[in-house]
Scaffold this motif. Structure first.
Motif, PDB file in Angstrom:
ATOM      1  N   HIS A  20       0.770  -1.200  -0.105  1.00 39.12           N
ATOM      2  CA  HIS A  20      -0.134   0.207  -0.153  1.00 39.12           C
ATOM      3  C   HIS A  20       0.964   1.399  -0.023  1.00 39.12           C
ATOM      4  O   HIS A  20       2.167   1.316   0.315  1.00 39.12           O
ATOM      5  CB  HIS A  20      -0.963  -0.007   1.291  1.00 39.12           C
ATOM      6  CG  HIS A  20      -1.701  -1.016   1.439  1.00 39.12           C
ATOM      7  ND1 HIS A  20      -2.871  -1.310   0.543  1.00 39.12           N
ATOM      8  CD2 HIS A  20      -1.820  -2.197   1.937  1.00 39.12           C
ATOM      9  CE1 HIS A  20      -3.680  -2.288   0.542  1.00 39.12           C
ATOM     10  NE2 HIS A  20      -2.993  -3.124   1.619  1.00 39.12           N
ATOM     11  N   ASN A  21       0.207   2.364  -0.341  1.00 38.74           N
ATOM     12  CA  ASN A  21       1.080   3.614  -0.526  1.00 38.74           C
ATOM     13  C   ASN A  21       1.945   3.861   1.041  1.00 38.74           C
ATOM     14  O   ASN A  21       3.078   4.146   0.678  1.00 38.74           O
ATOM     15  CB  ASN A  21       0.197   4.755  -0.697  1.00 38.74           C
ATOM     16  CG  ASN A  21      -0.451   4.711  -2.168  1.00 38.74           C
ATOM     17  OD1 ASN A  21      -0.078   4.056  -3.130  1.00 38.74           O
ATOM     18  ND2 ASN A  21      -1.643   5.606  -2.460  1.00 38.74           N
ATOM     19  N   GLU A  32       3.876   9.760   1.955  1.00 38.85           N
ATOM     20  CA  GLU A  32       2.619   9.029   1.193  1.00 38.85           C
ATOM     21  C   GLU A  32       2.053   9.977   0.080  1.00 38.85           C
ATOM     22  O   GLU A  32       1.505   9.238  -0.926  1.00 38.85           O
ATOM     23  CB  GLU A  32       1.364   8.681   2.269  1.00 38.85           C
ATOM     24  CG  GLU A  32       0.616   7.598   1.768  1.00 38.85           C
ATOM     25  CD  GLU A  32      -0.708   7.318   2.795  1.00 38.85           C
ATOM     26  OE1 GLU A  32      -1.460   6.656   2.361  1.00 38.85           O
ATOM     27  OE2 GLU A  32       0.157   7.232   3.966  1.00 38.85           O
ATOM     28  N   ARG A  33       2.128  11.237   0.276  1.00 39.54           N
ATOM     29  CA  ARG A  33       1.447  12.065  -0.829  1.00 39.54           C
ATOM     30  C   ARG A  33       2.622  11.752  -2.136  1.00 39.54           C
ATOM     31  O   ARG A  33       2.011  11.860  -3.336  1.00 39.54           O
ATOM     32  CB  ARG A  33       1.756  13.389  -0.419  1.00 39.54           C
ATOM     33  CG  ARG A  33       1.026  14.486  -1.355  1.00 39.54           C
ATOM     34  CD  ARG A  33       0.739  16.078  -0.809  1.00 39.54           C
ATOM     35  NE  ARG A  33       0.526  16.715  -1.875  1.00 39.54           N
ATOM     36  CZ  ARG A  33      -0.100  17.850  -1.594  1.00 39.54           C
ATOM     37  NH1 ARG A  33      -0.754  18.009  -0.326  1.00 39.54           N
ATOM     38  NH2 ARG A  33      -0.638  18.597  -2.420  1.00 39.54           N
ATOM     39  N   LYS A  36       1.305   8.586  -3.831  1.00 37.40           N
ATOM     40  CA  LYS A  36       0.142   8.718  -4.588  1.00 37.40           C
ATOM     41  C   LYS A  36       0.364   9.850  -5.753  1.00 37.40           C
ATOM     42  O   LYS A  36      -0.315   9.135  -6.875  1.00 37.40           O
ATOM     43  CB  LYS A  36      -0.885   9.707  -3.553  1.00 37.40           C
ATOM     44  CG  LYS A  36      -1.445   8.975  -2.357  1.00 37.40           C
ATOM     45  CD  LYS A  36      -2.433   9.741  -1.676  1.00 37.40           C
ATOM     46  CE  LYS A  36      -2.815   8.920  -0.537  1.00 37.40           C
ATOM     47  NZ  LYS A  36      -3.845   9.866   0.270  1.00 37.40           N
ATOM     48  N   TRP A  37       1.247  10.523  -6.101  1.00 40.21           N
ATOM     49  CA  TRP A  37       1.549  11.160  -7.067  1.00 40.21           C
ATOM     50  C   TRP A  37       2.126  10.089  -8.100  1.00 40.21           C
ATOM     51  O   TRP A  37       1.658  10.173  -9.357  1.00 40.21           O
ATOM     52  CB  TRP A  37       2.766  12.278  -6.767  1.00 40.21           C
ATOM     53  CG  TRP A  37       3.037  13.018  -8.242  1.00 40.21           C
ATOM     54  CD1 TRP A  37       2.338  14.127  -8.761  1.00 40.21           C
ATOM     55  CD2 TRP A  37       4.095  12.857  -8.853  1.00 40.21           C
ATOM     56  NE1 TRP A  37       3.018  14.415  -9.805  1.00 40.21           N
ATOM     57  CE2 TRP A  37       4.160  13.664 -10.082  1.00 40.21           C
ATOM     58  CE3 TRP A  37       5.320  12.065  -8.791  1.00 40.21           C
ATOM     59  CZ2 TRP A  37       5.140  13.760 -10.897  1.00 40.21           C
ATOM     60  CZ3 TRP A  37       6.131  11.925  -9.835  1.00 40.21           C
ATOM     61  CH2 TRP A  37       6.158  12.938 -10.877  1.00 40.21           C
ATOM     62  N   VAL A  39       1.622   6.863  -8.209  1.00 40.11           N
ATOM     63  CA  VAL A  39       0.532   6.193  -8.606  1.00 40.11           C
ATOM     64  C   VAL A  39      -0.038   6.627  -9.831  1.00 40.11           C
ATOM     65  O   VAL A  39      -0.384   6.069 -10.844  1.00 40.11           O
ATOM     66  CB  VAL A  39      -0.221   5.548  -7.544  1.00 40.11           C
ATOM     67  CG1 VAL A  39      -1.394   4.993  -8.121  1.00 40.11           C
ATOM     68  CG2 VAL A  39       0.713   4.849  -6.444  1.00 40.11           C
ATOM     69  N   SER A  40      -0.313   7.930  -9.687  1.00 41.68           N
ATOM     70  CA  SER A  40      -1.344   8.749 -10.468  1.00 41.68           C
ATOM     71  C   SER A  40      -0.417   8.860 -11.752  1.00 41.68           C
ATOM     72  O   SER A  40      -1.018   8.936 -13.205  1.00 41.68           O
ATOM     73  CB  SER A  40      -1.757   9.959 -10.196  1.00 41.68           C
ATOM     74  OG  SER A  40      -0.745  10.931  -9.992  1.00 41.68           O
ATOM     75  N   ARG A  51      -5.265   0.961  -9.960  1.00 45.79           N
ATOM     76  CA  ARG A  51      -3.833   0.153  -9.790  1.00 45.79           C
ATOM     77  C   ARG A  51      -4.011  -1.325 -10.052  1.00 45.79           C
ATOM     78  O   ARG A  51      -3.145  -1.739 -10.251  1.00 45.79           O
ATOM     79  CB  ARG A  51      -3.910   0.449  -8.059  1.00 45.79           C
ATOM     80  CG  ARG A  51      -2.518   0.138  -7.466  1.00 45.79           C
ATOM     81  CD  ARG A  51      -2.632   0.287  -5.849  1.00 45.79           C
ATOM     82  NE  ARG A  51      -1.439   0.303  -5.339  1.00 45.79           N
ATOM     83  CZ  ARG A  51      -0.768   1.099  -4.775  1.00 45.79           C
ATOM     84  NH1 ARG A  51      -1.297   2.404  -4.663  1.00 45.79           N
ATOM     85  NH2 ARG A  51       0.319   0.942  -4.056  1.00 45.79           N
TER      86      ARG A  51
END
Length: 71
Positions: A20-21, A32-33, A36-37, A39-40, A51
């Motif tokens: 997970h992130n 974590e931010r 998320k970047w 992943v996007s 995902r």
């Protein structure tokens, strides 16, 4: 096939391993931010809807799999 730098390969490798992130962020010393970047960005780069689709694409395409897991 997209060219991935070492950090991108590291993040993508951990995604494909099911982390997970928050787990990825902790392991790589990132926020974590930031994960998320990443992943996007991967979703756009690989034209994946989510995902799960991304991981499926990487698992099923041998060339992409090698690109992610090369060191």
């Amino acid at each position: 096939m997209p060219h991935l730098n070492l950090r991108q390969r590291s993040v993508l490798d951990l995604i494909t391993k099911g982390l997970h992130n928050g787990e990825i962020a902790k392991q790589l010393g990132l926020s974590e931010r930031t994960i998320k970047w990443y992943v996007s960005q991967f979703l756009m780069l690989f034209d994946a809807s989510n995902r799960t689709e991304l991981v499926g694409m990487l698992s099923s395409d041998e060339a992409l799999h090698r690109a992610v897991h090369e060191s």
